[in-house]
Design a protein around this motif. Structure first.
Motif, PDB file in Angstrom:
ATOM      1  N   PRO A   6       0.834  -1.208   0.000  1.00 33.74           N
ATOM      2  CA  PRO A   6       0.000   0.000   0.000  1.00 33.74           C
ATOM      3  C   PRO A   6       0.867   1.256   0.000  1.00 33.74           C
ATOM      4  N   SER A   7       0.338   2.291  -0.634  1.00 25.85           N
ATOM      5  CA  SER A   7       1.043   3.560  -0.758  1.00 25.85           C
ATOM      6  C   SER A   7       0.552   4.549   0.303  1.00 25.85           C
ATOM      7  N   VAL A   8       1.497   5.113   1.069  1.00 28.66           N
ATOM      8  CA  VAL A   8       1.171   6.068   2.123  1.00 28.66           C
ATOM      9  C   VAL A   8       1.926   7.364   1.853  1.00 28.66           C
ATOM     10  N   LEU A   9       1.184   8.461   1.837  1.00 28.49           N
ATOM     11  CA  LEU A   9       1.770   9.789   1.695  1.00 28.49           C
ATOM     12  C   LEU A   9       1.788  10.443   3.073  1.00 28.49           C
ATOM     13  N   VAL A  10       2.982  10.784   3.550  1.00 32.18           N
ATOM     14  CA  VAL A  10       3.172  11.430   4.847  1.00 32.18           C
ATOM     15  C   VAL A  10       3.383  12.912   4.594  1.00 32.18           C
ATOM     16  N   VAL A  11       2.527  13.751   5.197  1.00 32.44           N
ATOM     17  CA  VAL A  11       2.610  15.193   4.980  1.00 32.44           C
ATOM     18  C   VAL A  11       2.740  15.896   6.321  1.00 32.44           C
ATOM     19  N   ASP A  12       3.898  16.502   6.554  1.00 28.90           N
ATOM     20  CA  ASP A  12       4.134  17.268   7.780  1.00 28.90           C
ATOM     21  C   ASP A  12       5.204  18.307   7.496  1.00 28.90           C
ATOM     22  N   ASP A  13       4.987  19.527   7.951  1.00 29.21           N
ATOM     23  CA  ASP A  13       5.953  20.591   7.680  1.00 29.21           C
ATOM     24  C   ASP A  13       7.198  20.506   8.551  1.00 29.21           C
ATOM     25  N   GLU A  14       7.185  19.638   9.539  1.00 34.43           N
ATOM     26  CA  GLU A  14       8.375  19.392  10.356  1.00 34.43           C
ATOM     27  C   GLU A  14       9.106  18.195   9.760  1.00 34.43           C
ATOM     28  N   PRO A  15      10.243  18.425   9.095  1.00 32.00           N
ATOM     29  CA  PRO A  15      10.962  17.312   8.456  1.00 32.00           C
ATOM     30  C   PRO A  15      11.282  16.162   9.410  1.00 32.00           C
ATOM     31  N   SER A  16      11.582  16.472  10.659  1.00 35.14           N
ATOM     32  CA  SER A  16      11.915  15.405  11.606  1.00 35.14           C
ATOM     33  C   SER A  16      10.702  14.526  11.912  1.00 35.14           C
ATOM     34  N   VAL A  17       9.529  15.121  11.943  1.00 39.41           N
ATOM     35  CA  VAL A  17       8.300  14.355  12.189  1.00 39.41           C
ATOM     36  C   VAL A  17       8.004  13.474  10.975  1.00 39.41           C
ATOM     37  N   ALA A  18       8.076  14.049   9.780  1.00 37.51           N
ATOM     38  CA  ALA A  18       7.840  13.267   8.555  1.00 37.51           C
ATOM     39  C   ALA A  18       8.826  12.110   8.461  1.00 37.51           C
ATOM     40  N   LYS A  19      10.076  12.373   8.817  1.00 36.54           N
ATOM     41  CA  LYS A  19      11.096  11.317   8.759  1.00 36.54           C
ATOM     42  C   LYS A  19      10.792  10.213   9.777  1.00 36.54           C
ATOM     43  N   ALA A  20      10.377  10.607  10.981  1.00 35.16           N
ATOM     44  CA  ALA A  20      10.035   9.611  12.004  1.00 35.16           C
ATOM     45  C   ALA A  20       8.904   8.705  11.521  1.00 35.16           C
ATOM     46  N   TYR A  21       7.841   9.297  10.979  1.00 33.98           N
ATOM     47  CA  TYR A  21       6.738   8.485  10.467  1.00 33.98           C
ATOM     48  C   TYR A  21       7.219   7.557   9.364  1.00 33.98           C
ATOM     49  N   VAL A  44       0.097  13.475  -4.283  1.00 28.36           N
ATOM     50  CA  VAL A  44      -1.048  12.576  -4.243  1.00 28.36           C
ATOM     51  C   VAL A  44      -1.412  12.166  -5.671  1.00 28.36           C
ATOM     52  N   CYS A  45      -1.794  10.903  -5.813  1.00 31.45           N
ATOM     53  CA  CYS A  45      -2.169  10.402  -7.138  1.00 31.45           C
ATOM     54  C   CYS A  45      -3.191   9.280  -6.978  1.00 31.45           C
ATOM     55  N   GLU A  46      -3.621   8.738  -8.087  1.00 31.42           N
ATOM     56  CA  GLU A  46      -4.645   7.693  -8.079  1.00 31.42           C
ATOM     57  C   GLU A  46      -4.222   6.450  -7.300  1.00 31.42           C
ATOM     58  N   THR A  47      -2.925   6.212  -7.190  1.00 27.82           N
ATOM     59  CA  THR A  47      -2.462   5.010  -6.492  1.00 27.82           C
ATOM     60  C   THR A  47      -2.179   5.249  -5.008  1.00 27.82           C
ATOM     61  N   THR A  48      -2.383   6.473  -4.526  1.00 36.27           N
ATOM     62  CA  THR A  48      -2.198   6.759  -3.103  1.00 36.27           C
ATOM     63  C   THR A  48      -3.331   6.101  -2.328  1.00 36.27           C
ATOM     64  N   ASP A  49      -2.979   5.258  -1.364  1.00 45.14           N
ATOM     65  CA  ASP A  49      -3.988   4.575  -0.553  1.00 45.14           C
ATOM     66  C   ASP A  49      -4.373   5.370   0.688  1.00 45.14           C
ATOM     67  N   VAL A  50      -3.359   5.901   1.406  1.00 41.85           N
ATOM     68  CA  VAL A  50      -3.593   6.605   2.664  1.00 41.85           C
ATOM     69  C   VAL A  50      -2.717   7.848   2.706  1.00 41.85           C
ATOM     70  N   VAL A  51      -3.292   8.933   3.233  1.00 45.73           N
ATOM     71  CA  VAL A  51      -2.539  10.161   3.471  1.00 45.73           C
ATOM     72  C   VAL A  51      -2.571  10.458   4.962  1.00 45.73           C
ATOM     73  N   LEU A  52      -1.394  10.659   5.551  1.00 47.03           N
ATOM     74  CA  LEU A  52      -1.278  11.160   6.918  1.00 47.03           C
ATOM     75  C   LEU A  52      -1.017  12.650   6.770  1.00 47.03           C
ATOM     76  N   LEU A  53      -1.955  13.488   7.199  1.00 41.57           N
ATOM     77  CA  LEU A  53      -1.936  14.901   6.856  1.00 41.57           C
ATOM     78  C   LEU A  53      -1.966  15.790   8.084  1.00 41.57           C
ATOM     79  N   ASP A  54      -0.923  16.616   8.223  1.00 44.65           N
ATOM     80  CA  ASP A  54      -0.880  17.618   9.281  1.00 44.65           C
ATOM     81  C   ASP A  54      -1.842  18.745   8.915  1.00 44.65           C
TER      82      ASP A  54
END
Length: 192
Positions: A6-21, A44-54
């Protein structure tokens, strides 16, 4: 080699938080990261399954990015993962789950797995899950007096009752965390 994870897009403006996830999810999922709403919209695209969004990001907020994703027709599952306490504005937001930071690895992975499982059920079940998660988020942060006075919360409760009737599922707040486990085995499965 075809990667069927599965494809997960991690979105966070804190690079350290995005890296941890990303480190937490490495090996289990295809991971892409974005550090602001604009990057999220590009990623984000058609194959994105889940987005973790700040929610709180400069320029394009998570709220705006979510709205624009939905307007563009992306139907991926979205969990808001944020330090912003939920307010009644979340009632109308088209997300599936709301996690308040700080979060643990287990919470993030558990949420992703629940959201991936939702893809096996019809839209009514997914909507019921999202409504109950919004109720749980508000009830965990708002005093009863504010909930009783809120028109938005009253609409959410009404929506919950209607969906309970439509889906034939009872979900109380104790079972919301294991919502998919409460779905009866004869519930029709329809892929999105």
């Amino acid at each position: 080699m075809d990667d069927t994870r599965p494809s997960v897009l991690v979105v966070d403006d804190e690079p350290s938080v995005a890296k941890a996830y990303s480190l937490w999810l490495d090996g289990e999922y295809q991971i892409e990261t974005a550090h602001n709403g604009e990057e999220a919209l590009d990623a984000v695209c058609e194959t994105t399954d889940v987005v973790l969004l700040d929610r709180r990001m400069p320029n394009v907020s998570g709220d705006e990015a979510l709205s624009r994703m939905r307007e563009a027709g992306y139907d991926c599952r979205v969990a808001m993962v944020t330090a912003v306490d939920p307010n009644f504005d979340i009632v109308e937001m088209p997300f599936d789950d709301y996690l308040s930071k700080p979060v643990t690895r287990e919470e993030v992975i558990g949420t992703i797995e629940e959201l991936l499982d939702l893809a096996a059920y019809d839209d009514a079940v997914a909507e019921r899950f999202a409504v109950e998660r919004k109720r749980a988020a508000l009830e965990s942060r708002k005093p009863d007096s504010e909930l009783e006075e809120s028109e938005e919360y009253a609409r959410l409760q009404q929506q919950s009752e209607e969906l309970s009737t439509d889906t034939g599922m009872e979900m109380d707040h104790d079972s919301v965390k294991k919502a998919l486990g409460d779905i009866e085995s004869d519930e029709p499965k329809t892929a999105f």
